[in-house]
Design a protein around this motif. Structure first.
Motif, mmCIF file in Angstrom:
data_model
loop_
_atom_site.group_PDB
_atom_site.id
_atom_site.type_symbol
_atom_site.label_atom_id
_atom_site.label_comp_id
_atom_site.label_asym_id
_atom_site.label_seq_id
_atom_site.Cartn_x
_atom_site.Cartn_y
_atom_site.Cartn_z
ATOM 1 N N GLY A 26 1.846 -12.092 7.167
ATOM 2 C CA GLY A 26 3.478 -12.025 7.204
ATOM 3 C C GLY A 26 4.008 -11.254 6.217
ATOM 4 N N ASN A 27 3.287 -10.394 5.677
ATOM 5 C CA ASN A 27 3.898 -9.452 4.526
ATOM 6 C C ASN A 27 4.849 -8.305 5.322
ATOM 7 O OD1 ASN A 27 2.483 -10.961 2.675
ATOM 8 N ND2 ASN A 27 0.758 -9.378 2.717
ATOM 9 N N ILE A 28 4.526 -7.877 6.524
ATOM 10 C CA ILE A 28 5.327 -6.497 7.072
ATOM 11 C C ILE A 28 6.946 -7.667 7.224
ATOM 12 C CG2 ILE A 28 5.613 -5.461 9.071
ATOM 13 C CD1 ILE A 28 2.500 -4.824 8.822
ATOM 14 N N ARG A 29 6.870 -8.852 7.953
ATOM 15 C CA ARG A 29 7.911 -9.345 8.470
ATOM 16 C C ARG A 29 8.672 -9.353 7.106
ATOM 17 N NH1 ARG A 29 6.598 -14.484 10.866
ATOM 18 N NH2 ARG A 29 6.121 -13.065 12.751
ATOM 19 N N ARG A 30 8.298 -9.841 6.103
ATOM 20 C CA ARG A 30 8.950 -10.024 4.736
ATOM 21 C C ARG A 30 9.512 -8.692 4.185
ATOM 22 N NH1 ARG A 30 4.708 -12.213 1.364
ATOM 23 N NH2 ARG A 30 4.732 -13.505 2.910
ATOM 24 N N VAL A 31 9.061 -7.558 4.441
ATOM 25 C CA VAL A 31 9.387 -6.433 3.892
ATOM 26 C C VAL A 31 10.659 -5.827 4.904
ATOM 27 C CG1 VAL A 31 8.806 -3.576 3.851
ATOM 28 C CG2 VAL A 31 7.275 -5.363 3.006
ATOM 29 N N ASN A 36 16.438 -5.055 5.989
ATOM 30 C CA ASN A 36 17.485 -5.526 6.624
ATOM 31 C C ASN A 36 18.910 -6.047 5.635
ATOM 32 O OD1 ASN A 36 16.741 -4.344 9.296
ATOM 33 N ND2 ASN A 36 15.921 -6.487 9.771
ATOM 34 N N ARG A 37 18.313 -6.781 4.872
ATOM 35 C CA ARG A 37 19.161 -7.375 3.925
ATOM 36 C C ARG A 37 19.962 -6.453 3.184
ATOM 37 N NH1 ARG A 37 15.302 -11.534 1.998
ATOM 38 N NH2 ARG A 37 15.351 -13.052 3.798
ATOM 39 N N THR A 38 19.160 -5.415 2.822
ATOM 40 C CA THR A 38 19.569 -4.293 2.024
ATOM 41 C C THR A 38 20.612 -3.366 2.615
ATOM 42 O OG1 THR A 38 17.447 -4.439 0.643
ATOM 43 C CG2 THR A 38 18.909 -2.353 0.441
#
Length: 50
Positions: A26-31, A36-38
């Protein structure tokens, strides 16, 4: 030349395995979420500036 091709294939296999492990953890999803937030925050700030 054959040795170079073999090394490239081994490196590609190792890279693919590491990418798969990161995807499963799930590390890629987190990145991607953080990016997207940024991006959204930057666009909101730009709208406020205008």
């Amino acid at each position: 030349m054959k040795l170079k091709n073999s090394l490239y294939m081994i490196a590609l296999g190792v890279g693919g395995t590491l990418l798969y492990q990161q995807l499963k953890n799930g590390n890629i999803r987190r990145v991607v979420r953080e990016m997207n937030r940024t991006k959204t925050k930057m666009l909101e700030d730009l709208e406020d500036l205008m």
